[in-house]
Design a protein around this motif. Structure first.
Motif, PDB file in Angstrom:
ATOM      1  N   THR A 270       0.840  -1.197   0.000  1.00  0.00           N
ATOM      2  CA  THR A 270       0.000   0.000   0.000  1.00  0.00           C
ATOM      3  C   THR A 270       0.874   1.246   0.000  1.00  0.00           C
ATOM      4  OG1 THR A 270      -0.082  -0.106   2.413  1.00  0.00           O
ATOM      5  CG2 THR A 270      -1.942  -1.068   1.222  1.00  0.00           C
ATOM      6  N   SER A 271       0.253   2.364  -0.324  1.00  0.00           N
ATOM      7  CA  SER A 271       0.939   3.658  -0.260  1.00  0.00           C
ATOM      8  C   SER A 271       0.030   4.655   0.451  1.00  0.00           C
ATOM      9  CB  SER A 271       1.294   4.155  -1.672  1.00  0.00           C
ATOM     10  OG  SER A 271       0.120   4.282  -2.451  1.00  0.00           O
ATOM     11  N   PRO A 272       0.573   5.790   0.919  1.00  0.00           N
ATOM     12  CA  PRO A 272      -0.259   6.756   1.633  1.00  0.00           C
ATOM     13  C   PRO A 272      -1.310   7.394   0.730  1.00  0.00           C
ATOM     14  CG  PRO A 272       2.069   7.126   2.084  1.00  0.00           C
ATOM     15  CD  PRO A 272       1.993   6.162   0.944  1.00  0.00           C
ATOM     16  N   ASN A 273      -2.474   7.650   1.302  1.00  0.00           N
ATOM     17  CA  ASN A 273      -3.496   8.424   0.599  1.00  0.00           C
ATOM     18  C   ASN A 273      -2.979   9.860   0.433  1.00  0.00           C
ATOM     19  OD1 ASN A 273      -5.859  10.094   0.101  1.00  0.00           O
ATOM     20  ND2 ASN A 273      -7.078   8.310   0.680  1.00  0.00           N
ATOM     21  N   PRO A 274      -3.040  10.423  -0.779  1.00  0.00           N
ATOM     22  CA  PRO A 274      -2.462  11.762  -1.001  1.00  0.00           C
ATOM     23  C   PRO A 274      -3.292  12.922  -0.455  1.00  0.00           C
ATOM     24  CG  PRO A 274      -3.444  10.932  -3.032  1.00  0.00           C
ATOM     25  CD  PRO A 274      -3.544   9.812  -2.030  1.00  0.00           C
ATOM     26  N   LEU A 275      -4.459  12.636   0.151  1.00  0.00           N
ATOM     27  CA  LEU A 275      -5.377  13.707   0.557  1.00  0.00           C
ATOM     28  C   LEU A 275      -4.726  14.730   1.478  1.00  0.00           C
ATOM     29  CD1 LEU A 275      -8.259  14.859   0.543  1.00  0.00           C
ATOM     30  CD2 LEU A 275      -8.784  13.326   2.464  1.00  0.00           C
ATOM     31  N   ILE A 276      -4.030  14.277   2.517  1.00  0.00           N
ATOM     32  CA  ILE A 276      -3.445  15.222   3.477  1.00  0.00           C
ATOM     33  C   ILE A 276      -2.350  16.057   2.823  1.00  0.00           C
ATOM     34  CG2 ILE A 276      -1.964  15.353   5.543  1.00  0.00           C
ATOM     35  CD1 ILE A 276      -3.685  13.204   6.800  1.00  0.00           C
TER      36      ILE A 276
ATOM     37  N   VAL B  49       4.938   7.958   6.215  1.00  0.00           N
ATOM     38  CA  VAL B  49       6.305   8.401   5.894  1.00  0.00           C
ATOM     39  C   VAL B  49       7.099   7.299   5.194  1.00  0.00           C
ATOM     40  CG1 VAL B  49       8.524   9.099   6.933  1.00  0.00           C
ATOM     41  CG2 VAL B  49       6.382  10.096   7.755  1.00  0.00           C
ATOM     42  N   THR B  50       6.981   6.082   5.699  1.00  0.00           N
ATOM     43  CA  THR B  50       7.816   4.980   5.200  1.00  0.00           C
ATOM     44  C   THR B  50       7.147   4.125   4.142  1.00  0.00           C
ATOM     45  OG1 THR B  50       7.003   3.506   6.939  1.00  0.00           O
ATOM     46  CG2 THR B  50       9.000   4.775   7.423  1.00  0.00           C
ATOM     47  N   GLY B  51       5.812   4.283   3.960  1.00  0.00           N
ATOM     48  CA  GLY B  51       5.066   3.274   3.233  1.00  0.00           C
ATOM     49  C   GLY B  51       4.775   2.129   4.194  1.00  0.00           C
ATOM     50  N   ALA B  52       4.041   1.133   3.716  1.00  0.00           N
ATOM     51  CA  ALA B  52       3.584   0.054   4.597  1.00  0.00           C
ATOM     52  C   ALA B  52       4.744  -0.638   5.295  1.00  0.00           C
ATOM     53  CB  ALA B  52       2.777  -0.954   3.790  1.00  0.00           C
ATOM     54  N   ALA B  53       4.665  -0.728   6.633  1.00  0.00           N
ATOM     55  CA  ALA B  53       5.701  -1.383   7.440  1.00  0.00           C
ATOM     56  C   ALA B  53       5.007  -2.100   8.597  1.00  0.00           C
ATOM     57  CB  ALA B  53       6.725  -0.369   7.931  1.00  0.00           C
ATOM     58  N   THR B  54       5.702  -2.298   9.712  1.00  0.00           N
ATOM     59  CA  THR B  54       5.133  -3.056  10.824  1.00  0.00           C
ATOM     60  C   THR B  54       4.531  -2.138  11.884  1.00  0.00           C
ATOM     61  OG1 THR B  54       7.234  -3.066  12.034  1.00  0.00           O
ATOM     62  CG2 THR B  54       6.829  -4.901  10.517  1.00  0.00           C
ATOM     63  N   VAL B  55       3.688  -2.735  12.738  1.00  0.00           N
ATOM     64  CA  VAL B  55       3.063  -2.004  13.834  1.00  0.00           C
ATOM     65  C   VAL B  55       4.127  -1.391  14.737  1.00  0.00           C
ATOM     66  CG1 VAL B  55       1.720  -2.313  15.960  1.00  0.00           C
ATOM     67  CG2 VAL B  55       0.925  -3.341  13.823  1.00  0.00           C
ATOM     68  N   ILE B  56       5.132  -2.160  15.107  1.00  0.00           N
ATOM     69  CA  ILE B  56       6.120  -1.670  16.063  1.00  0.00           C
ATOM     70  C   ILE B  56       6.992  -0.563  15.470  1.00  0.00           C
ATOM     71  CG2 ILE B  56       7.835  -3.442  15.523  1.00  0.00           C
ATOM     72  CD1 ILE B  56       7.103  -1.975  19.022  1.00  0.00           C
TER      73      ILE B  56
END
Length: 462
Positions: free
Chosen positions: A392-398, A434-441
């Motif tokens: 996934t990638s961030p939604n550009p809305l913000i 900021v990083t794109g999809a990563a882990t919860v921690i």
């Protein structure tokens, strides 16, 4: 006991759990936890702490478990982590804290994750909650997104006396914890809701159904609503697709949509009317943790499920535990296989998928061996559902509604790693945005960095 071996964790029988959404792992009881804690050799400069993105004082809390002082252990963990029961269940400990454990050189590393889970569950079952700060400093901070990054940032700032409001786009807080990770890995009411309540107990306010960029902009929060700093922890919820023919057919899902419908809208519960396709023959494209989650969810909804991944088992990015559990439950792994077209019937529904077999060549820029198509290896799979789990990638809305906020070529917000500062004064960011999809921690670590950055920034302002 054999100090070279972990105390095993009890789990549901594979055949039974494949037909229900109850938690797979039962975790440790008091006796098992204390036995496992004995295995920790209490290193002076413990490498496990270096491997924890939120810096939990691991030897200290394990020593308290060993002594049976579980409440003290929970206080030590609570100094660093807002979501210990979550992290104990879903963190990739094998590559982080446990991956650095000295015990692991000549045997199994200490089961740090299962000990953290035990302590957090023990405290929750006894109603032990964190105490709010005695004094407020009168400074308001807005946090965008009630996922792991936002909850961690908000909790850390609240401990420092800030007046924190988290704005969440969905109708329930939790982010990926509620919409992405299935119930059988992370119970929502019992675990996630309880840990969010702990963050609220610190004084954090959470407003749901607020889409920042539509209902209110970041500039309005700073200039009109009285917030002196903003942390963006909005995640990365925009799914990626392959761009192959047939992807717009009925019966093709992104893993995001499929898991959100099932988790947040409770399609797994027969008393809910959430529309979700109960496929009979399902293929999940991808090999990460999200792919395993989607595949194991489809299985529990009654499907025969294939994981289709273009590399070999060695390159599967999912946690070994998730792969192991998926295999035990009967998921079929079609490795070194890549889709080329989704086949569609006259009514526009998925009827199958064309694939090619792959072989591995030289390593590519990711360090993994590049998959190459085997000539003449085309074949078809009969399917009625395809789930794309390709990241996934961030939604550009913000980014598009915030003046002066820099993003990179992947549409991720550019932010300082240590303090979360962005190109816009007073605005900080971290996690998947900021990083794109990563882990919860890792998202939680970024939330802690953002809280530190905001505290330093506002401490300098009069």
């Amino acid at each position: 006991m054999n100090v070279l071996k972990k105390v095993p964790v009890r789990v549901q029988d594979a055949k039974e759990r494949a037909g229900n959404f109850e938690e797979v792992s039962f975790g440790y009881n008091e006796q098992e936890a204390m036995e496992e804690a004995v295995r920790c050799i209490q290193c002076k400069n413990a490498k496990c702490v270096d491997g924890c993105p939120v810096g939990i004082h691991i030897p200290e809390f394990i020593q308290k478990v060993k002594e049976g002082q579980f409440e003290e252990a929970s206080k030590i963990i609570g100094e660093s982590s807002a979501l210990p029961a979550v992290c104990g269940r879903v963190c990739p400990q094998e590559t982080q804290c446990e991956g650095r454990c000295i015990r692991g050189i000549k045997g199994d590393p200490v089961a740090i994750g299962n000990l953290e889970r035990f302590v957090a569950d023990w405290a929750r079952e006894r109603g032990i909650k964190p105490e709010p700060p005695k004094e407020k400093n009168g400074k308001k901070v807005a946090v965008i997104g009630a996922g792991p990054a936002g909850l961690t940032c908000g909790g850390d700032l609240a401990k420092l006396g800030y007046d924190v409001t988290i704005f969440e786009a969905l109708h329930e807080p939790g982010g990926v914890l509620v919409y992405g990770i299935p119930e059988f890995r992370l119970p929502k009411d019992e675990v996630v809701k309880a840990e969010i309540d702990n963050v609220k107990a610190l004084g954090v306010k959470i407003e749901t159904n607020v889409v920042v960029g539509k209902a209110v902009t970041i500039d309005e929060l700073l200039n009109e609503e009285g917030f002196q700093a903003v942390f963006i922890g909005s995640g990365a919820g925009l799914p990626k697709f392959m761009g192959i023919p047939g992807e717009n057919a009925n019966g093709v899902f992104s893993a995001n949509e499929y898991l959100t419908r099932n988790n947040l809208m409770k399609a797994f519960d027969k008393t809910y009317d959430t529309p979700i396709m109960h496929g009979k023959e399902v293929a999940v494209i991808g090999g990460g943790n999200v792919a395993m989650d989607a595949a194991r969810t489809a299985l529990r909804l009654g499907a025969k499920v294939h994981i289709v991944y273009r590399r070999s088992e060695e390159e599967l990015p999912a946690r070994l535990e998730e792969i192991h559990h998926a295999k035990e439950e009967g998921i079929i792994f079609d490795l070194l296989t890549n889709p080329t077209e989704i086949l569609v019937d006259e009514q526009g529904w998925v009827r199958g998928m064309k694939c090619v077999k792959m072989e591995l060549g030289e390593p590519d820029e990711s360090g993994r061996r590049r998959p190459i198509v085997k000539e003449g290896s085309e074949f078809e799979m009969e399917l009625d559902t395809v789930i794309m789990s390709l990241g996934t990638s961030p939604n550009p809305l913000i980014a598009t509604t915030t003046n002066g906020l820099e993003v990179n070529k992947w549409k991720c917000i550019v932010a300082d790693e240590e303090l979360g500062a962005t190109s816009k004064e007073g605005v900080f960011a971290g996690g998947d945005a900021v990083t794109g999809a990563a882990t919860v921690i890792l998202a939680m670590g970024a939330g802690k960095a953002g809280a530190k950055g905001i505290h330093e920034y506002l401490s300098k302002k009069k």
